[in-house]
Design an enzyme around this catalytic site. Structure first.
Site, PDB file in Angstrom:
ATOM      1  N   TYR A  20       0.816  -1.209   0.000  1.00 19.31           N
ATOM      2  CA  TYR A  20       0.000   0.000   0.000  1.00 19.31           C
ATOM      3  C   TYR A  20       0.853   1.264   0.000  1.00 19.31           C
ATOM      4  O   TYR A  20       0.393   2.333  -0.399  1.00 19.31           O
ATOM      5  CB  TYR A  20      -0.914   0.050   1.242  1.00 19.31           C
ATOM      6  CG  TYR A  20      -2.167  -0.779   1.150  1.00 19.31           C
ATOM      7  CD1 TYR A  20      -2.125  -2.109   0.763  1.00 19.31           C
ATOM      8  CD2 TYR A  20      -3.405  -0.230   1.477  1.00 19.31           C
ATOM      9  CE1 TYR A  20      -3.275  -2.877   0.704  1.00 19.31           C
ATOM     10  CE2 TYR A  20      -4.562  -0.991   1.424  1.00 19.31           C
ATOM     11  CZ  TYR A  20      -4.487  -2.313   1.031  1.00 19.31           C
ATOM     12  OH  TYR A  20      -5.627  -3.067   0.986  1.00 19.31           O
ATOM     13  N   LYS A  23       3.924 -15.787   1.680  1.00 21.80           N
ATOM     14  CA  LYS A  23       3.929 -16.303   0.301  1.00 21.80           C
ATOM     15  C   LYS A  23       5.374 -16.515  -0.113  1.00 21.80           C
ATOM     16  O   LYS A  23       5.840 -16.024  -1.133  1.00 21.80           O
ATOM     17  CB  LYS A  23       3.184 -15.300  -0.598  1.00 21.80           C
ATOM     18  CG  LYS A  23       2.898 -15.770  -2.027  1.00 21.80           C
ATOM     19  CD  LYS A  23       2.019 -16.995  -2.132  1.00 21.80           C
ATOM     20  CE  LYS A  23       2.030 -17.534  -3.556  1.00 21.80           C
ATOM     21  NZ  LYS A  23       1.426 -18.883  -3.658  1.00 21.80           N
ATOM     22  N   ASP A  31      -2.367 -18.533   0.153  1.00 18.37           N
ATOM     23  CA  ASP A  31      -3.415 -19.111  -0.704  1.00 18.37           C
ATOM     24  C   ASP A  31      -4.033 -20.342  -0.032  1.00 18.37           C
ATOM     25  O   ASP A  31      -5.253 -20.492   0.030  1.00 18.37           O
ATOM     26  CB  ASP A  31      -2.872 -19.441  -2.115  1.00 18.37           C
ATOM     27  CG  ASP A  31      -1.541 -20.189  -2.109  1.00 18.37           C
ATOM     28  OD1 ASP A  31      -0.894 -20.288  -1.042  1.00 18.37           O
ATOM     29  OD2 ASP A  31      -1.134 -20.681  -3.191  1.00 18.37           O
ATOM     30  N   ASP A  42      -5.970  -7.616   4.182  1.00 22.09           N
ATOM     31  CA  ASP A  42      -7.168  -6.994   3.611  1.00 22.09           C
ATOM     32  C   ASP A  42      -8.057  -8.059   2.981  1.00 22.09           C
ATOM     33  O   ASP A  42      -9.267  -8.127   3.236  1.00 22.09           O
ATOM     34  CB  ASP A  42      -6.746  -5.963   2.555  1.00 22.09           C
ATOM     35  CG  ASP A  42      -7.938  -5.299   1.891  1.00 22.09           C
ATOM     36  OD1 ASP A  42      -8.887  -4.927   2.610  1.00 22.09           O
ATOM     37  OD2 ASP A  42      -7.925  -5.173   0.650  1.00 22.09           O
ATOM     38  N   ASP A  94     -11.904  -9.922   4.521  1.00 22.09           N
ATOM     39  CA  ASP A  94     -13.207  -9.967   3.842  1.00 22.09           C
ATOM     40  C   ASP A  94     -13.773 -11.385   3.868  1.00 22.09           C
ATOM     41  O   ASP A  94     -14.989 -11.584   3.997  1.00 22.09           O
ATOM     42  CB  ASP A  94     -13.094  -9.507   2.380  1.00 22.09           C
ATOM     43  CG  ASP A  94     -13.387  -8.023   2.209  1.00 22.09           C
ATOM     44  OD1 ASP A  94     -12.934  -7.246   3.066  1.00 22.09           O
ATOM     45  OD2 ASP A  94     -14.077  -7.657   1.222  1.00 22.09           O
TER      46      ASP A  94
HETATM   47  C1  IPM Z   1     -10.200  -1.885   4.286  1.00 21.50           C
HETATM   48  C2  IPM Z   1     -10.469  -1.261   2.951  1.00 21.50           C
HETATM   49  C3  IPM Z   1      -9.320  -0.335   2.593  1.00 21.50           C
HETATM   50  C4  IPM Z   1      -8.063  -1.169   2.555  1.00 21.50           C
HETATM   51  C5  IPM Z   1      -9.517   0.427   1.284  1.00 21.50           C
HETATM   52  C6  IPM Z   1     -10.749   1.331   1.348  1.00 21.50           C
HETATM   53  C7  IPM Z   1      -8.299   1.228   0.899  1.00 21.50           C
HETATM   54  O1  IPM Z   1     -10.681  -2.230   1.989  1.00 21.50           O
HETATM   55  O2  IPM Z   1      -9.999  -1.148   5.268  1.00 21.50           O
HETATM   56  O3  IPM Z   1     -10.202  -3.106   4.376  1.00 21.50           O
HETATM   57  O4  IPM Z   1      -7.786  -1.853   1.558  1.00 21.50           O
HETATM   58  O5  IPM Z   1      -7.313  -1.132   3.531  1.00 21.50           O
HETATM   59 MN    MN Z   2     -10.795  -4.263   2.776  1.00 19.18          MN
END
Ligand code: IPM
Ligand code: MN
Length: 347
Positions: A130, A179, A210, A234, A238
């Site tokens: 990032y 990885k 993975d 990240d 999710d």
């Molecule tokens: C998160 C979001 C952010 C990230 C985005 C909005 C930049 O997806 O906080 O998980 O990738 O960190």
């Molecule tokens: Mn995210």
């Protein structure tokens, strides 16, 4: 005099303002019952800040955050958030996943795989791809772009130490996402094992990221703390949203070495439902609970969580958790009204 916590409220855009407003209402209620006070100061970030000031992260917003005891963040589609994380060196991102038993049927995983799941993602948040060298350029083959995944060893060691400390206080297991079969110059395994010398009671389990994604779906109960770099964390978190039934359920704390933090739901701006009054406030409420814990207001945090759990037990939830007959899908407003009642009832 009751302790007053100054909260920098950064609603952002999309459903951000709806869930932040709802959460502040709940925080005020809890504060009154637990002998402290909340003093929110609102500030702009992201596209609304850009429209008003020409900057995604205006100096005034930074000043309000600097004078606060914590930042309550909604959502932005772009601009300001990464800068804010960097500015405060919020390298520790905690993303707990503990599915409510009342929502097992909203998860794509079978209920027997969800019983007792209690995961904590520890994501490095202030470095990695990032923030590495990036750009667009042109060579003999044409235009190209690049982002660089760069980690200093000390950056890996410092987040590994945090993850090990947390694992030690929990069930004593730390899974390290890496990885190294393709990216051998980022030796997360060796660096974590080095720090783990100070934590002989924690079992460190390195896993290719993975494979880890697959194992988290197949046997989520067997994981405790999961350590990952910025990008892998990240993506994996999710996946945690799917386990919990909706990404709308998950909150996070982003902390620096001094314990100062930004608290935000993991979901984004959800433009498709923004302004409809149906957003799920539980991700922001979970973030607020982490903020209360960080302040040491443990009883207030537990109070919030048990009231919410009772509401879920009665079938109340928001539309993102729509699944079955018998579930009730109130608006954000009705959900908050009922939560206020529950908080008063379980006091
Ligand atoms: C998160 C979001 C952010 C990230 C985005 C909005 C930049 O997806 O906080 O998980 O990738 O960190
Ligand atoms: Mn995210």
């Amino acid at each position: 005099m009751a302790k007053t916590y100054r909260v920098a409220a950064l609603p952002g855009e999309g459903i951000g303002p709806e869930v932040v407003e709802a959460t502040l209402e709940i925080l005020h209620g809890l504060a009154g019952m637990h002998g402290f006070a909340i003093a929110p100061q609102f500030a702009l970030i992201g596209p609304p800040a850009f429209a008003a000031t020409g900057h995604y992260l205006p100096d005034e917003t930074l000043a309000i955050c600097e004078q606060s005891d914590g930042i309550l963040f909604g959502a932005v589609s772009k601009g300001g958030l990464l800068e804010l994380r960097k500015h405060f060196d919020l390298f520790i991102n905690l993303r707990p996943v503990r599915p409510s038993r009342h929502l097992y049927h909203t998860s794509p995983l079978r209920p027997e795989l969800l019983e007792g799941v209690d995961l904590l993602f520890v994501r490095e948040l202030a470095s990695g791809i990032y923030f590495g060298a990036s750009g667009r350029s042109t060579d003999a083959q044409g235009d190209y772009g690049f982002h660089t995944m760069q980690y200093h060893d000390w950056e890996v060691r410092r987040i590994a130490r945090v993850a090990l400390e947390l694992a030690q206080k929990r069930r004593g297991k730390l899974t390290v996402a890496h990885k190294e079969n393709a990216l051998p110059h980022l030796p997360w395994t060796a660096l974590t094992q080095e720090v783990a010398q100070d934590f002989p009671d924690v079992i460190v389990e390195p896993m290719l990221v993975d494979n880890l994604a697959m194992q988290l779906v197949m046997r989520p109960q067997e994981f405790d703390v999961v350590l990952a770099g910025n990008l892998f964390g990240d993506i994996l978190s999710d996946l945690g949203g799917a386990i919990a039934g909706s990404i709308g359920m998950l909150g996070s704390a982003s902390l620096n070495a001094k314990g100062f933090g930004l608290y935000e739901p993991i979901h984004g701006t959800a433009p498709d439902i923004a302004g409809k009054g149906i957003a799920n406030p539980m991700g922001t409420l979970a973030s607020a609970a982490l903020m209360l814990e960080q302040w040491g207001e443990i009883v207030a945090a537990q109070h919030l969580q048990s009231a919410q759990e009772q509401l879920l037990a009665e079938g109340y939830r928001t539309a993102d958790l729509a699944s079955q007959g018998g579930d009730r899908y109130p608006s954000t407003r009705e959900f908050i009204d009922r939560l206020v009642q529950k908080i008063e009832a379980v006091r």
